[in-house]
Design a protein around this motif. Structure first.
Motif, PDB file in Angstrom:
ATOM      1  N   SER A 169      34.427  38.847  43.359  1.00 50.70           N
ATOM      2  CA  SER A 169      34.147  39.052  41.560  1.00 50.70           C
ATOM      3  C   SER A 169      35.505  39.752  41.186  1.00 50.70           C
ATOM      4  CB  SER A 169      33.136  39.506  41.300  1.00 50.70           C
ATOM      5  OG  SER A 169      32.947  40.857  42.158  1.00 50.70           O
ATOM      6  N   THR A 170      36.158  40.615  42.132  1.00 48.13           N
ATOM      7  CA  THR A 170      37.015  41.402  41.549  1.00 48.13           C
ATOM      8  C   THR A 170      38.376  41.325  42.913  1.00 48.13           C
ATOM      9  OG1 THR A 170      35.911  43.443  42.769  1.00 48.13           O
ATOM     10  CG2 THR A 170      35.698  43.150  40.405  1.00 48.13           C
TER      11      THR A 170
ATOM     12  N   ARG B 212      41.144  43.820  44.563  1.00 49.61           N
ATOM     13  CA  ARG B 212      41.782  45.158  44.619  1.00 49.61           C
ATOM     14  C   ARG B 212      42.755  45.350  45.731  1.00 49.61           C
ATOM     15  NH1 ARG B 212      39.749  45.785  40.373  1.00 49.61           N
ATOM     16  NH2 ARG B 212      37.979  47.343  39.840  1.00 49.61           N
TER      17      ARG B 212
ATOM     18  N   ARG C 283      43.863  45.453  29.342  1.00 46.72           N
ATOM     19  CA  ARG C 283      42.766  45.722  28.550  1.00 46.72           C
ATOM     20  C   ARG C 283      42.902  44.986  27.186  1.00 46.72           C
ATOM     21  NH1 ARG C 283      38.934  49.064  30.227  1.00 46.72           N
ATOM     22  NH2 ARG C 283      39.504  50.484  31.949  1.00 46.72           N
TER      23      ARG C 283
ATOM     24  N   SER D 254      31.778  43.561  30.833  1.00 49.48           N
ATOM     25  CA  SER D 254      31.834  44.213  32.007  1.00 49.48           C
ATOM     26  C   SER D 254      33.200  44.624  32.540  1.00 49.48           C
ATOM     27  CB  SER D 254      30.921  43.432  32.854  1.00 49.48           C
ATOM     28  OG  SER D 254      31.598  42.087  33.282  1.00 49.48           O
ATOM     29  N   LEU D 255      34.131  43.733  32.443  1.00 45.97           N
ATOM     30  CA  LEU D 255      35.393  43.732  32.736  1.00 45.97           C
ATOM     31  C   LEU D 255      36.163  45.023  32.067  1.00 45.97           C
ATOM     32  CD1 LEU D 255      36.762  40.081  33.162  1.00 45.97           C
ATOM     33  CD2 LEU D 255      35.926  41.626  34.944  1.00 45.97           C
TER      34      LEU D 255
ATOM     35  N   ASP E  54      34.651  47.444  30.862  1.00 44.47           N
ATOM     36  CA  ASP E  54      34.096  48.732  31.172  1.00 44.47           C
ATOM     37  C   ASP E  54      34.489  49.167  32.580  1.00 44.47           C
ATOM     38  OD1 ASP E  54      32.765  48.909  28.694  1.00 44.47           O
ATOM     39  OD2 ASP E  54      30.852  48.009  29.768  1.00 44.47           O
ATOM     40  N   GLN E  55      35.071  48.284  33.402  1.00 47.50           N
ATOM     41  CA  GLN E  55      35.762  48.798  34.672  1.00 47.50           C
ATOM     42  C   GLN E  55      36.847  49.736  34.650  1.00 47.50           C
ATOM     43  OE1 GLN E  55      36.758  45.420  37.223  1.00 47.50           O
ATOM     44  NE2 GLN E  55      34.524  44.421  36.997  1.00 47.50           N
ATOM     45  N   SER E  56      36.905  50.505  35.812  1.00 46.15           N
ATOM     46  CA  SER E  56      38.152  51.429  35.849  1.00 46.15           C
ATOM     47  C   SER E  56      39.098  51.052  36.827  1.00 46.15           C
ATOM     48  CB  SER E  56      37.893  52.840  36.264  1.00 46.15           C
ATOM     49  OG  SER E  56      37.009  52.654  37.395  1.00 46.15           O
TER      50      SER E  56
ATOM     51  N   ILE F  91      41.346  48.191  36.224  1.00 52.67           N
ATOM     52  CA  ILE F  91      41.170  46.686  36.021  1.00 52.67           C
ATOM     53  C   ILE F  91      42.483  46.070  36.439  1.00 52.67           C
ATOM     54  CG2 ILE F  91      41.501  46.813  33.564  1.00 52.67           C
ATOM     55  CD1 ILE F  91      40.124  44.089  33.305  1.00 52.67           C
TER      56      ILE F  91
ATOM     57  N   ASP G  80      41.316  40.482  38.587  1.00 52.62           N
ATOM     58  CA  ASP G  80      40.186  40.418  37.764  1.00 52.62           C
ATOM     59  C   ASP G  80      40.092  39.452  36.546  1.00 52.62           C
ATOM     60  OD1 ASP G  80      39.156  42.345  39.565  1.00 52.62           O
ATOM     61  OD2 ASP G  80      40.061  43.887  38.360  1.00 52.62           O
TER      62      ASP G  80
END
Length: 329
Positions: free
Chosen positions: A60-61, A63, A101, A183-184, A186-188, A190, A194
């Motif tokens: 889902s992500t 990193r 963002r 929900s993306l 609100d992620q830190s 990003i 993603d």
């Protein structure tokens, strides 16, 4: 099909069988510069949705500390996803975190942001950013364009129970899309991966919802059911299940009208979209009451319902109406 749903309602079952695995593909973009779907464009084509299905098996992500900066990557050649390469190559680069963002807000169909604005040409325009950043933005803005196009179609009038039900089903799917994209936001931390995964998951579904609304814009009753049924069988298994949820919710008013007719002998059809109609000019005292009081609307008969099945439904309701009137007399 509509017959299966009707049989489930009559038997009291709360669920219906899952749609069969479809082999026909779902609509897709051509990968070129993306414009508003409502603007004149070539006829949409169909493509296998294996790419959309495959995203469910991906993480889902993403990193990675080795992810290159969008502003520092200089293009060596133009690819089909590079977008408007002749625009703004000398613009000042935007910090990557702010750009990503900004793309999230665009995917939600926002009007204007800090760097992006909605253009009258039917697409988003980035006010600043390097060439590579503008190309990334151009590729990932498609969800936002589709989101706005769907909202515009939903805002129109709906002189039909089935149209209203279809729009509610689409609105429910848009809420799920908005929650997923939010929900993306609100992620830190990003990252571009993603958004790439989110775009790959959301864009085919949004495009399918847009096509459903556009193709059935002027349809109602059985004609609308027929069009939805044909679109329902496009795509792979995941897309078929997704469209099946929309289809079952959209045809629910027609199921209720059919059940009301075969159980009470009464027709509740203010928008004239039921495939059986009642002729109020034929009175109970007329000798031709049985033959002429009720009849078929052939144009409102769903393609999944045969004429023999529709005839049986008509006769059941006529008998119930006859018994009800006889008891009342």
């Amino acid at each position: 099909s509509f017959c299966t749903l009707l049989a489930c309602c009559m038997s009291g079952r709360s669920s219906v069988p899952a749609a069969p695995r479809a082999t026909r593909p779902i609509v897709s973009n051509d990968g070129a510069a993306y414009q508003d779907p409502s603007a004149p464009q070539p006829r949409v084509t169909l493509y296998p949705s294996a790419g959309a299905d495959a995203t469910h098996s991906r993480p889902s992500t993403v990193r990675s500390s080795a992810t290159p900066s969008l502003s520092n990557r200089s293009p060596t050649r133009r690819t089909r996803d590079d977008g408007p390469t002749n625009a703004g190559s000398d613009h000042q680069a935007i910090p990557d975190d702010r750009l990503l963002r900004e793309i999230v807000y665009v995917m939600l169909g926002s009007e204007d942001g800090q760097y992006a604005r909605w253009s009258p040409e039917g697409c988003y325009v980035l006010r600043a950013g390097s060439l590579r950043q503008r190309n990334v933005f151009h590729r990932l803005q498609q969800c936002g364009v589709l989101r706005r196009s769907i909202s515009r179609l939903l805002s129109g009038e709906s002189p039909s129970f089935l149209q209203q039900s279809l729009k509610k089903a689409v609105e429910r799917q848009l809420e799920q899309h908005d929650l997923f994209v939010a929900s993306l936001r609100d992620q830190s931390g990003i990252q571009l991966g993603d958004l790439e995964i989110a775009h790959a998951k959301s864009e085919p579904k949004l495009h399918a919802l847009y096509v459903i609304l556009k193709e059935s814009e002027a349809a109602k009753g059985g004609e609308l059911v027929t069009r939805l049924q044909s679109l329902h069988h496009h795509g792979g298994r995941c897309m078929s299940l997704f469209l099946g949820d929309v289809y079952r919710e959209a045809v629910r008013p027609l199921l209720h009208m059919t059940m009301h007719w075969i159980t009470k002998g009464e027709i509740t059809d203010p928008y004239r979209e039921f495939f059986i109609f009642e002729n109020d000019r034929v009175k109970e005292t007329d000798s031709a009451y049985w033959q002429n009081r009720f009849g078929f609307r052939a144009e409102m008969l769903p393609a999944t319902l045969s004429h023999s099945q529709a005839r049986d439904i008509l006769l059941i309701g006529k008998n119930i109406d006859f018994i009800r009137r006889s008891i009342r007399a």
